[in-house]
Enzyme design. Structure first.
Site, PDB file in Angstrom:
ATOM      1  N   ARG A 102       0.810  -1.222   0.000  1.00  0.00           N
ATOM      2  CA  ARG A 102       0.000   0.000   0.000  1.00  0.00           C
ATOM      3  C   ARG A 102       0.849   1.281   0.000  1.00  0.00           C
ATOM      4  NH1 ARG A 102      -3.256  -2.605   4.950  1.00  0.00           N
ATOM      5  NH2 ARG A 102      -1.307  -3.789   4.966  1.00  0.00           N
ATOM      6  N   THR A 144       1.940 -12.770   7.926  1.00  0.00           N
ATOM      7  CA  THR A 144       2.590 -12.599   9.233  1.00  0.00           C
ATOM      8  C   THR A 144       2.809 -13.938   9.941  1.00  0.00           C
ATOM      9  OG1 THR A 144       0.383 -12.091  10.113  1.00  0.00           O
ATOM     10  CG2 THR A 144       1.820 -10.226   9.643  1.00  0.00           C
ATOM     11  N   GLU A 193      -9.581 -10.303  10.537  1.00  0.00           N
ATOM     12  CA  GLU A 193      -8.984  -9.263   9.692  1.00  0.00           C
ATOM     13  C   GLU A 193     -10.071  -8.487   8.956  1.00  0.00           C
ATOM     14  OE1 GLU A 193      -5.615  -8.402   9.651  1.00  0.00           O
ATOM     15  OE2 GLU A 193      -5.834  -9.704  11.395  1.00  0.00           O
TER      16      GLU A 193
HETATM   17  C1  UD1 Z   1      -1.511  -6.762  10.898  1.00  0.00           C
HETATM   18  C2  UD1 Z   1      -2.450  -7.728  11.622  1.00  0.00           C
HETATM   19  C3  UD1 Z   1      -3.676  -6.965  12.080  1.00  0.00           C
HETATM   20  C4  UD1 Z   1      -3.260  -5.808  12.978  1.00  0.00           C
HETATM   21  C5  UD1 Z   1      -2.244  -4.916  12.272  1.00  0.00           C
HETATM   22  C6  UD1 Z   1      -1.689  -3.919  13.272  1.00  0.00           C
HETATM   23  C7  UD1 Z   1      -2.174  -9.946  10.604  1.00  0.00           C
HETATM   24  C8  UD1 Z   1      -2.735 -10.944   9.670  1.00  0.00           C
HETATM   25  N1  UD1 Z   1      -2.830  -8.800  10.733  1.00  0.00           N
HETATM   26  O1  UD1 Z   1      -2.198  -6.300   9.750  1.00  0.00           O
HETATM   27  O2  UD1 Z   1      -4.543  -7.824  12.818  1.00  0.00           O
HETATM   28  O3  UD1 Z   1      -4.394  -5.054  13.351  1.00  0.00           O
HETATM   29  O4  UD1 Z   1      -1.151  -5.693  11.764  1.00  0.00           O
HETATM   30  O5  UD1 Z   1      -0.855  -2.954  12.656  1.00  0.00           O
HETATM   31  O6  UD1 Z   1      -1.171 -10.206  11.230  1.00  0.00           O
HETATM   32  N2  UD1 Z   1       5.229  -9.016   7.351  1.00  0.00           N
HETATM   33  C9  UD1 Z   1       6.213  -9.937   7.145  1.00  0.00           C
HETATM   34  N3  UD1 Z   1       5.992 -10.942   6.251  1.00  0.00           N
HETATM   35  C10 UD1 Z   1       4.812 -11.078   5.574  1.00  0.00           C
HETATM   36  C11 UD1 Z   1       3.797 -10.121   5.811  1.00  0.00           C
HETATM   37  C12 UD1 Z   1       4.038  -9.099   6.717  1.00  0.00           C
HETATM   38  O7  UD1 Z   1       7.283  -9.870   7.729  1.00  0.00           O
HETATM   39  O8  UD1 Z   1       4.696 -12.020   4.801  1.00  0.00           O
HETATM   40  C13 UD1 Z   1       5.493  -7.909   8.285  1.00  0.00           C
HETATM   41  C14 UD1 Z   1       5.400  -6.556   7.619  1.00  0.00           C
HETATM   42  O9  UD1 Z   1       6.669  -6.142   7.120  1.00  0.00           O
HETATM   43  C15 UD1 Z   1       4.914  -5.656   8.737  1.00  0.00           C
HETATM   44  C16 UD1 Z   1       4.150  -6.595   9.649  1.00  0.00           C
HETATM   45  O10 UD1 Z   1       4.517  -7.906   9.287  1.00  0.00           O
HETATM   46  O11 UD1 Z   1       5.988  -5.067   9.449  1.00  0.00           O
HETATM   47  C17 UD1 Z   1       2.640  -6.432   9.534  1.00  0.00           C
HETATM   48  O12 UD1 Z   1       2.247  -6.675   8.195  1.00  0.00           O
HETATM   49  P1  UD1 Z   1       1.116  -5.802   7.498  1.00  0.00           P
HETATM   50  O13 UD1 Z   1       0.921  -6.311   6.131  1.00  0.00           O
HETATM   51  O14 UD1 Z   1       1.397  -4.376   7.693  1.00  0.00           O
HETATM   52  O15 UD1 Z   1      -0.157  -6.248   8.373  1.00  0.00           O
HETATM   53  P2  UD1 Z   1      -1.489  -5.441   8.583  1.00  0.00           P
HETATM   54  O16 UD1 Z   1      -2.340  -5.567   7.399  1.00  0.00           O
HETATM   55  O17 UD1 Z   1      -1.170  -4.087   9.074  1.00  0.00           O
HETATM   56 CA    CA Z   2       0.677  -2.865   9.247  1.00  0.00          CA
END
Ligand code: UD1
Ligand code: CA
Length: 458
Positions: free
Chosen positions: A16, A81, A156
């Site tokens: 995003r 995550t 989510e």
């Molecule tokens: C996530 C949470 C959501 C929470 C929010 C808070 C999940 C599924 N959702 O959503 O419940 O309210 O954070 O801010 O966990 N990342 C990785 N590898 C991946 C995907 C993500 O390391 O494959 C890392 C990203 O770099 C980031 C963090 O995990 O630092 C969160 O990922 P992001 O995609 O921002 O999750 P949200 O949609 O914000």
């Molecule tokens: Ca996030």
């Protein structure tokens, strides 16, 4: 020995953000986002810190590597995550105790909040404790679904029913987890999930089914867990950090005439009784001393300004040092390794690069001083240019104490102007000028009497 371990998730694409750079390296008040997470965890007494990297891994590692005791786990491809956490299994295997898990995109989180989370988690002897907050605009966050007050699961945004979307209690993405049951339960996420993404948040419902204790800690100031997913959120969180920084400075005795237009990076220091006029930007590792006056439109990057310095309007100062009592600007450009000593005056349209300007010296108008050592009490006339570059290499110029460089002179490096020597205005100096002498290096003036009248008649 501490048995608290930290895992920071920083492998995501940050889709995003629409960026070629990894999201966690985008800067908030001058600092890469992920540094805020690293600073917050330094409040915990941690046995190990692991950062999950993937998208732009090398860039992220280059920034984080300097932090003591950090190790990396690679997540490739990035499947969510939950998948990120799975990649850390072998790095964390054999450990027990508490894992504090947080994302690299939550820069406002405070160390004290993490301490409270861990303390609560241990007292409750929980398997998982989720840090939650109640917010007016929950859009985009995972929602906390409760039944009879107990957390049942996290839904989510994209999977939530309209009713669940109205829930305003959100998942911060920060958890304290007991290490022992963790990785076995995670395997269930892998097998149960249909989607293209493994949600870490599914852990909650899996734990509930396994009758493991899941707790929540709710924080009062929801702002602290604001995540950054878009450029708009980057700007909003940046504004919060800046405002806090300005408030800290004002509390410490700095006058900020207009905080809304004053941009001071997180790592900048400013001494008491310094006045920052509107539209000042202080960046990076800049340090400003006491009782300085920094006028509108000035940008200072990675520079040291000592005490009682005036920087007049619209100067750009990068990688420079300005000593006590100096006056700079308006419209001056101090570039890297400009070393402006005590009580020096650098006036309008003067550029200084990699040059010492000794105490009490003046370059009041329109000059370029590059690759030079200027002594004390030297006068640099208007329009003086140091020609430091011959098209292939840079050369040094030395101007000794008390010398006087007449206006519109060029000093063609390498060259030395001796102590107390004078250079006549309009000279092109190619040879060393001995101390105490006068150098004149320009065409002699010729007068042709009556020339105008003769021309008119012919
Ligand atoms: C996530 C949470 C959501 C929470 C929010 C808070 C999940 C599924 N959702 O959503 O419940 O309210 O954070 O801010 O966990 N990342 C990785 N590898 C991946 C995907 C993500 O390391 O494959 C890392 C990203 O770099 C980031 C963090 O995990 O630092 C969160 O990922 P992001 O995609 O921002 O999750 P949200 O949609 O914000
Ligand atoms: Ca996030």
């Amino acid at each position: 020995m501490s048995d608290t371990h930290v895992l920071i998730l920083a492998a995501g694409m940050g889709t995003r953000m629409k960026s070629a750079f990894p999201k966690v390296l985008h800067r908030v008040a001058g600092r890469p986002m992920i540094e805020y997470a690293l600073r917050a965890i330094s409040a915990l007494n941690v046995a190990s810190t692991t950062v999950v990297v993937g998208h732009g891994a090398e860039r992220v590692q280059a920034v984080v590597r300097g932090w003591p005791g950090v190790r990396f786990v690679i997540q490739e491809p990035q499947l969510g995550t939950g998948h990120a956490l799975m990649q850390a299994e072998s790095a964390l295997s054999g450990l027990n105790g508490t894992l504090v898990l947080l994302a690299g995109d939550v820069p406002l989180i405070r160390g004290a909040t993490l301490q409270n989370l861990v303390a609560f988690h241990r007292d409750a002897d929980a398997a998982a404790t989720v840090l939650t907050a109640t917010v007016p605009r929950p859009f985009g966050y995972g929602r906390i679904v409760r039944s009879r007050g107990q957390i049942m699961r996290i839904v989510e945004e994209r999977d939530a029913t309209p009713a669940q979307r109205n829930i305003r209690e959100i998942n911060s993405g920060i958890y304290a987890l007991k290490l022992t049951p963790l990785f076995d339960a995670l395997r269930q996420i892998a097998t149960e999930n249909v989607p293209d993404e493994y949600y870490l948040t599914d852990l909650v419902s899996i734990y509930r089914r396994r009758k493991l204790v899941v707790e929540t800690v709710s924080i009062e100031k929801a702002e602290e867990v604001r995540g950054i997913n878009s450029r708009t959120e980057l700007a909003e969180v940046g504004a919060v950090v800046r405002q806090k920084k300005n408030e800290e400075l004002m509390a410490a005795g700095v006058t900020i005439e207009d905080p809304a237009t004053t941009y001071v990076d997180a790592d900048v220091t400013v001494g008491a009784d310094t006045v920052l006029h509107p539209g000042v930007t202080l960046e990076g590792r800049t340090a400003v001393g006491t009782a300085c006056e920094i006028h509108s439109g000035v940008r200072i990057v990675d520079s040291t300004i000592e005490n009682d310095v005036t920087i007049n309007n619209h100067c750009v100062i990068t990688g420079a040092h300005v000593a006590t009592g100096a006056r700079v600007g308006p419209f001056a450009h101090l570039r890297p390794d400009a070393d402006i000593r005590r009580k020096v005056k650098i006036g309008n349209f003067v550029e200084v690069k990699n040059a010492v300007v000794g105490s009490g010296s003046k370059a009041n108008h329109l000059a370029y001083l590059g690759d030079a050592t200027v002594g004390e009490d030297v006068n640099i006339g208007a329009g003086t240019i140091i020609c430091n570059y011959d098209g292939a290499a840079k050369h040094q110029t030395v101007i000794e104490d008390g010398a006087f460089i007449g206006s519109d002179s060029q000093l063609i490096a390498p060259v030395t102007v001796g102590k107390g020597a004078y250079v006549a205005s309009g000279s092109s100096i190619t040879d060393d000028v001995p101390p105490g002498s006068l150098a004149v290096a320009r065409g002699r003036q010729i007068i042709k009497e009556g020339w105008v009248e003769r021309k008119r008649r012919s």
